[in-house]
Scaffold this motif. Structure first.
Motif, PDB file in Angstrom:
ATOM      1  N   GLY A  50       0.820  -1.217   0.000  1.00  0.00           N
ATOM      2  CA  GLY A  50       0.000   0.000   0.000  1.00  0.00           C
ATOM      3  C   GLY A  50       0.846   1.257   0.000  1.00  0.00           C
ATOM      4  N   PHE A  51       1.871   1.266   0.851  1.00  0.00           N
ATOM      5  CA  PHE A  51       2.775   2.432   0.904  1.00  0.00           C
ATOM      6  C   PHE A  51       3.406   2.687  -0.470  1.00  0.00           C
ATOM      7  N   LEU A  60       0.938   8.796  -6.327  1.00  0.00           N
ATOM      8  CA  LEU A  60       1.031  10.231  -6.009  1.00  0.00           C
ATOM      9  C   LEU A  60       2.181  10.884  -6.774  1.00  0.00           C
ATOM     10  N   GLY A  61       3.291  10.135  -6.920  1.00  0.00           N
ATOM     11  CA  GLY A  61       4.429  10.653  -7.672  1.00  0.00           C
ATOM     12  C   GLY A  61       4.034  10.989  -9.111  1.00  0.00           C
ATOM     13  N   TRP A  62       3.250  10.083  -9.729  1.00  0.00           N
ATOM     14  CA  TRP A  62       2.815  10.341 -11.103  1.00  0.00           C
ATOM     15  C   TRP A  62       1.813  11.485 -11.158  1.00  0.00           C
ATOM     16  N   PHE A  63       0.950  11.595 -10.148  1.00  0.00           N
ATOM     17  CA  PHE A  63      -0.001  12.721 -10.121  1.00  0.00           C
ATOM     18  C   PHE A  63       0.728  14.061 -10.029  1.00  0.00           C
TER      19      PHE A  63
END
Lengths: 57, 130
Positions: free
Chosen positions: A40-41, A48-51
Motif C-alpha cells: 500500500g505504501f 502520487l508521484g505520477w499525479f
C-alpha cells in the motif's frame, strides 16, 4: 545510497515491519498485514508521484 | 515465562519497564517474555536510526522558539539510548546540501516515534490488555 525509490522502499519496509509486529501476534498474520501495508505504501507513493509529475517546482 | 500485569504493577516495575523500553528499543517486550517481538524491535529501530544518521539526517535541537523543530527534537529523543549515544559522539549534525537530508530526517524522526508506539504496546502487554 542516493536512490529515492530505494530509500522510500526501505522506509516503508521498516514502518510496515514495526506496525505488523505491534498489531498482530501470529507470524503468518504479521507477514500478511506487513506485506499489504508495504504494498500500500509503495503503490500510493508511486501513484502520487505520477499525479505530481505535471506540476514543476 | 511471561510476567503478568499484576506482578508488574505490584512490584512497581512498570516505571522501570517503560524506562527500559524507552532506553533500549524492544527491551520492554524482551522483559515481558515476548522475545521474537523484542528482538525485531531491537534490531529494526536502531538500524532505522543508524540509516537516518548515515544518510545525513539531523538530530534537531530543543529550540522552543521554533515549535516544529522542538517537536522533531522530542521525536528524535523517542529512540532512547541510540539518540544519547549519537548526540554525545557528535553525530546527527545533518547536511542540508545532501540529496538524502530530508529522508534522513524522516528516518530519524519516525524511528523515535515508532519506539514510542513500541513503549505503549509494552505498557498494554504489562497491563494484560494484549
Amino acid at each position: 545510497m542516493r536512490s529515492h525509490l530505494v530509500l522510500m522502499t526501505l522506509f516503508a519496509f521498516f514502518v510496515s515491519l514495526v506496525f505488523a509486529v505491534i498489531a498482530k501476534d501470529d507470524i503468518r498474520e504479521q507477514v500478511r498485514f506487513g506485506g499489504l501495508m508495504l504494498a500500500g505504501f509503495l503503490a500510493v507513493a508511486i501513484v502520487l508521484g505520477w499525479f505530481m509529475y505535471p506540476f514543476p517546482l | 515465562m511471561r510476567a503478568s500485569a499484576a506482578e508488574q504493577t505490584q512490584s512497581g516495575g512498570l516505571v522501570l519497564l517503560m524506562l527500559a523500553s524507552w532506553a533500549v528499543p524492544g527491551a520492554g517486550h524482551l522483559w515481558l517474555g515476548r522475545r521474537s517481538k523484542g528482538l525485531i524491535f531491537l534490531i529494526a529501530l536502531p538500524l532505522m536510526f543508524a540509516i537516518g544518521l548515515a544518510i545525513h539526517g539531523r538530530l534537531f535541537p530543543f529550540d522552543v522558539s521554533d515549535p516544529l523543530v522542538c517537536l522533531a527534537a522530542f521525536a528524535n529523543l523517542g529512540i532512547g539510548s541510540p539518540y544519547l549515544a549519537a548526540a554525545s559522539l557528535g553525530y546527527g549534525a545533518g547536511d542540508v546540501r545532501a540529496v538524502t537530508y530530508e529522508y534522513g530526517n524522516a528516518f530519524l524522526i519516525v524511528a523515535g516515534l515508532l519506539n514510542m508506539l513500541v513503549m505503549i504496546d509494552a505498557y498494554d502487554v504489562a497491563m494484560g490488555r494484549k
